[in-house]
Design a protein around this motif. Structure first.
Motif, PDB file in Angstrom:
ATOM      1  N   THR A   5     -82.490  32.553  50.070  1.00  0.00           N
ATOM      2  CA  THR A   5     -82.236  32.285  51.476  1.00  0.00           C
ATOM      3  C   THR A   5     -83.028  33.285  52.306  1.00  0.00           C
ATOM      4  OG1 THR A   5     -80.305  33.702  51.358  1.00  0.00           O
ATOM      5  CG2 THR A   5     -79.939  31.351  51.091  1.00  0.00           C
ATOM      6  N   PHE A   6     -83.541  32.800  53.407  1.00  0.00           N
ATOM      7  CA  PHE A   6     -84.286  33.658  54.315  1.00  0.00           C
ATOM      8  C   PHE A   6     -83.409  34.784  54.873  1.00  0.00           C
ATOM      9  CE2 PHE A   6     -86.928  29.788  54.878  1.00  0.00           C
ATOM     10  CZ  PHE A   6     -88.176  30.338  54.682  1.00  0.00           C
ATOM     11  N   ILE A   7     -82.143  34.462  55.081  1.00  0.00           N
ATOM     12  CA  ILE A   7     -81.283  35.390  55.814  1.00  0.00           C
ATOM     13  C   ILE A   7     -81.211  36.763  55.149  1.00  0.00           C
ATOM     14  CG2 ILE A   7     -79.095  34.622  54.733  1.00  0.00           C
ATOM     15  CD1 ILE A   7     -79.585  35.518  58.472  1.00  0.00           C
ATOM     16  N   ASN A   8     -81.266  36.808  53.814  1.00  0.00           N
ATOM     17  CA  ASN A   8     -81.193  38.112  53.137  1.00  0.00           C
ATOM     18  C   ASN A   8     -82.305  39.047  53.591  1.00  0.00           C
ATOM     19  OD1 ASN A   8     -79.030  37.214  51.662  1.00  0.00           O
ATOM     20  ND2 ASN A   8     -80.248  36.620  49.898  1.00  0.00           N
ATOM     21  N   PHE A   9     -83.497  38.494  53.725  1.00  0.00           N
ATOM     22  CA  PHE A   9     -84.617  39.325  54.156  1.00  0.00           C
ATOM     23  C   PHE A   9     -84.475  39.723  55.635  1.00  0.00           C
ATOM     24  CE2 PHE A   9     -87.386  37.844  50.524  1.00  0.00           C
ATOM     25  CZ  PHE A   9     -87.676  39.112  50.045  1.00  0.00           C
ATOM     26  N   TYR A  12     -81.942  42.458  55.750  1.00  0.00           N
ATOM     27  CA  TYR A  12     -82.567  43.690  55.259  1.00  0.00           C
ATOM     28  C   TYR A  12     -83.412  44.313  56.371  1.00  0.00           C
ATOM     29  CZ  TYR A  12     -86.343  46.405  53.114  1.00  0.00           C
ATOM     30  OH  TYR A  12     -87.266  47.384  52.839  1.00  0.00           O
ATOM     31  N   TRP A  57     -91.826  33.962  67.759  1.00  0.00           N
ATOM     32  CA  TRP A  57     -91.995  32.899  66.760  1.00  0.00           C
ATOM     33  C   TRP A  57     -90.718  32.087  66.585  1.00  0.00           C
ATOM     34  CZ3 TRP A  57     -96.269  30.821  64.909  1.00  0.00           C
ATOM     35  CH2 TRP A  57     -97.451  31.571  64.890  1.00  0.00           C
ATOM     36  N   GLU A 119     -91.558  27.126  57.445  1.00  0.00           N
ATOM     37  CA  GLU A 119     -91.457  27.951  56.240  1.00  0.00           C
ATOM     38  C   GLU A 119     -92.485  29.084  56.250  1.00  0.00           C
ATOM     39  OE1 GLU A 119     -92.101  25.801  52.558  1.00  0.00           O
ATOM     40  OE2 GLU A 119     -90.740  27.148  51.518  1.00  0.00           O
ATOM     41  N   HIS A 123     -91.714  33.218  56.494  1.00  0.00           N
ATOM     42  CA  HIS A 123     -92.314  34.175  55.547  1.00  0.00           C
ATOM     43  C   HIS A 123     -93.109  35.245  56.314  1.00  0.00           C
ATOM     44  CE1 HIS A 123     -91.695  31.215  52.258  1.00  0.00           C
ATOM     45  NE2 HIS A 123     -91.877  32.233  51.446  1.00  0.00           N
ATOM     46  N   HIS A 124     -93.870  34.767  57.292  1.00  0.00           N
ATOM     47  CA  HIS A 124     -94.719  35.673  58.064  1.00  0.00           C
ATOM     48  C   HIS A 124     -93.888  36.753  58.761  1.00  0.00           C
ATOM     49  CE1 HIS A 124     -97.998  37.077  60.518  1.00  0.00           C
ATOM     50  NE2 HIS A 124     -97.339  36.811  61.631  1.00  0.00           N
ATOM     51  N   ILE A 126     -90.919  37.914  58.037  1.00  0.00           N
ATOM     52  CA  ILE A 126     -90.326  38.839  57.065  1.00  0.00           C
ATOM     53  C   ILE A 126     -91.366  39.872  56.612  1.00  0.00           C
ATOM     54  CG2 ILE A 126     -89.423  38.972  54.702  1.00  0.00           C
ATOM     55  CD1 ILE A 126     -88.154  36.098  55.364  1.00  0.00           C
ATOM     56  N   ALA A 127     -92.536  39.374  56.199  1.00  0.00           N
ATOM     57  CA  ALA A 127     -93.588  40.282  55.707  1.00  0.00           C
ATOM     58  C   ALA A 127     -94.104  41.180  56.835  1.00  0.00           C
ATOM     59  CB  ALA A 127     -94.739  39.465  55.106  1.00  0.00           C
ATOM     60  N   ILE A 130     -91.726  44.220  57.385  1.00  0.00           N
ATOM     61  CA  ILE A 130     -91.758  45.168  56.253  1.00  0.00           C
ATOM     62  C   ILE A 130     -93.069  45.955  56.261  1.00  0.00           C
ATOM     63  CG2 ILE A 130     -91.629  45.445  53.740  1.00  0.00           C
ATOM     64  CD1 ILE A 130     -90.059  42.753  53.662  1.00  0.00           C
ATOM     65  N   HIS A 131     -94.170  45.260  56.549  1.00  0.00           N
ATOM     66  CA  HIS A 131     -95.493  45.898  56.593  1.00  0.00           C
ATOM     67  C   HIS A 131     -95.532  47.014  57.653  1.00  0.00           C
ATOM     68  CE1 HIS A 131     -99.895  46.018  56.110  1.00  0.00           C
ATOM     69  NE2 HIS A 131     -99.974  46.099  57.427  1.00  0.00           N
ATOM     70  N   ILE A 133     -93.036  48.585  58.967  1.00  0.00           N
ATOM     71  CA  ILE A 133     -92.106  49.666  58.615  1.00  0.00           C
ATOM     72  C   ILE A 133     -92.757  50.606  57.590  1.00  0.00           C
ATOM     73  CG2 ILE A 133     -89.909  50.151  57.442  1.00  0.00           C
ATOM     74  CD1 ILE A 133     -89.492  49.222  60.351  1.00  0.00           C
TER      75      ILE A 133
END
Lengths: 163, 163
Positions: A5-9, A12, A57, A119, A123-124, A126-127, A130-131, A133
């Motif tokens: 699931t997307f929500i976990n990311f 986080y 987005w 989709e 993904h974009h 989330i990444a 993190i990038h 950070i």
């Protein structure tokens, strides 16, 4: 093939982001807005940029008009954090909807000439966070400060309903 | 709630990682192994560390014994890249299996006293690599070099069968 699931990311990223806001409290505002090498420039502008991109987005996916926010209006850690809280509640609501039905939908936004599926955009986002950070963590060490821990494992997440 | 496949993020990470190996070609080995501030120390050790962590956890999920690799044996960009290629084919095979059935499975590994579900570990590996790549991007700008583009959107992924 595994599904997640997307929500976990997102949870986080939001938890780590909040820890970075706490981390900011040990620095003066001058240090937070100081231009640094790499990324988008300063620590505070990085946090602002992550929030702005995520919200833009998510609104784009929903076919809503972009809300333009200017960093000049959010130039302290408190202001950026309050922006994060405000946008997050709307994003969390959206992420509770049935994204499976939406994921192949093609989305166009005014700031990008290409179109992407929902989709791809999720993904974009989330990444993307993190990038950026990861970049903060280097600047933190350059300031001789311990960065926020980035591990995904070992964290406890609230239900998305808490946001 | 949206569901996504893990493989998209692994393919993203692998594609970005390969672009960083190409990026490494413009630097001497001395620069690549030079200790830097933040992260795990050097550019090349960062890439080695990402590969080592990914492979170790994927073997851990499968209940296989950890394979210990020493950076001293992989101290050039070519050697680290060949390690990446070797491990990746095994990881790609594993990611083709039905992870939905596995995702709640609890895994213990010798290097961590806690246990985690397969789902947590796969999230961890994805975030772990993106975070460290963010660090490389700052070091790249400090070297006055353009970092590898980190965007998820706009990339074309091979099918996982190509790896």
């Amino acid at each position: 093939m595994g599904v997640i699931t997307f929500i976990n990311f997102f949870e986080y990223n939001w938890q780590v982001r909040d820890e970075w806001f706490d981390w900011c409290n040990q620095l003066s505002n001058e240090e937070l807005i100081k231009d640094r090498t790499g990324g988008v420039g300063s620590i505070l502008f990085t946090l602002f940029h992550i929030i702005d991109v995520e919200y833009s987005w998510i609104r784009g996916i929903q076919g809503k008009e972009d809300v333009v926010v200017e960093f000049a209006d959010y130039d302290t850690s408190e202001k950026v954090k309050s922006l994060s809280v405000r946008f997050r509640s709307e994003i969390a609501e959206f992420l509770k909807t049935n994204l499976i039905e939406l994921k192949e939908k093609v989305v166009g936004v005014p700031w990008d000439e290409d179109k992407y599926t929902v989709e791809e955009i999720l993904h974009h986002l989330i990444a993307h966070e993190i990038h950026h950070i990861g970049q903060l963590s280097v600047w933190s060490r350059e300031l001789e400060l311990t960065p926020v821990h980035a591990n995904f494992i070992g964290r406890k997440f609230k239900s998305s309903h808490s946001y």
